[in-house]
Design a protein around this motif. Structure first.
Motif: not given
Length: 274
Positions: A203-204, A200, A239, A241, A207, A251, A243, A132, A249
């Motif tokens: 990154c998603s 994107c 959470k 993420k 997460s 995603n 950014h 994280h 963010d």
């Protein structure tokens, strides 16, 4: 022509110099005019070469940071997958899937029920905290280039879409030349979109794995011998993420919003009067 130009005529070299602004509107010797024209061309060539190399350096820098950002996101995604796998194996006897873990949870607290290993859960929780933190630092370090890249891609996609539309409206009899003219902007537009989509998506995916890791951790805690969650496992985490300096963010939802905004501006540009 030898010597100076006559009063009633303008030599071709002098006319070229007047067009390019190389000298005043006056009669000068052809030798000095040619030398001035040559020097000006050399200056223009030097500026063009410098601009080309600057553009090349900037493009190379953008590609390098994109590769770095993508590799870091993939590394976080891969490590989270390893953490999730180790969470399943922290149960004794080990389970192979979340379905088996659900079946084990129904026997929690009963005699002979599987238990979770406390030291391993502590180690996995520290790994989650480190991942994280890596995502947070990644957003701070790559925030400015990421924001600049998104703005540039937005302008490029809107501009290329308009260019493709203009070329489609042109009445060109040669179909082959028309297809060639449409191919370059179309390929560049799809390349820009594909590059954003890949980032994107990565990154998603990271997460989603972080959310799955949190869910698995909460389930495995039930199988501790003491029956009480450890203090280190109760540490709250935001959470995971990525950014861009907090502006947005990164995603798949952002990618869809990006497409919607680009389409809206494209329609506005198309509706503008010529």
């Amino acid at each position: 022509m030898n010597g100076n130009c006559s009063r009633g005529t303008i030599c071709p070299l002098l006319l070229v110099s007047q067009i390019f602004g190389l000298g005043p509107v006056a009669v000068v010797e052809e030798s000095s005019l040619a030398e001035s024209f040559k020097n000006r061309l050399q200056n223009i060539a030097g500026v063009a070469a410098t601009s080309f190399w600057l553009a090349t350096i900037v493009a190379a820098g953008i590609c390098i940071w994109q590769v770095q950002f993508f590799c870091i996101v993939l590394a976080v995604w891969d490590r989270l997958g390893s953490v999730n796998l180790q969470l399943l194996r922290s149960v004794r006897p080990p389970v192979d899937s979340e379905v088996d873990l659900e079946a084990v949870l129904t026997r929690a607290g009963l005699a002979g029920a599987p238990v979770a290993l406390e030291p391993q859960l502590r180690r996995l929780q520290r790994a989650r905290l480190a991942l994280h933190r890596s995502a947070l630092l990644c957003g701070q370090h790559f925030g400015a280039p990421l924001l600049l890249n998104v703005v540039c891609n937005f302008l490029v996609i809107v501009n290329l879409s308009y260019s493709v539309t203009v070329k489609l409206r042109e009445d060109q009899p040669d179909m082959a030349m028309r297809c060639v003219g449409l191919l370059k902007p179309s390929l560049w537009m799809f390349y820009s979109l594909a590059r954003m989509l890949i980032i994107c998506w990565a990154c998603s995916s990271a997460s989603e794995r972080a959310e799955r890791s949190e869910l698995l951790m909460s389930k495995v805690q039930v199988l501790l011998r003491s029956g009480k969650p450890l203090e280190v496992l109760q540490v709250s985490m935001d959470k995971l993420k990525f950014h861009a300096f907090g502006f947005f963010d990164v995603n798949t939802s952002f990618f869809l919003s990006f497409l919607g905004a680009a389409s809206a501006y494209f329609v506005i540009v198309i509706e503008l009067p010529k």
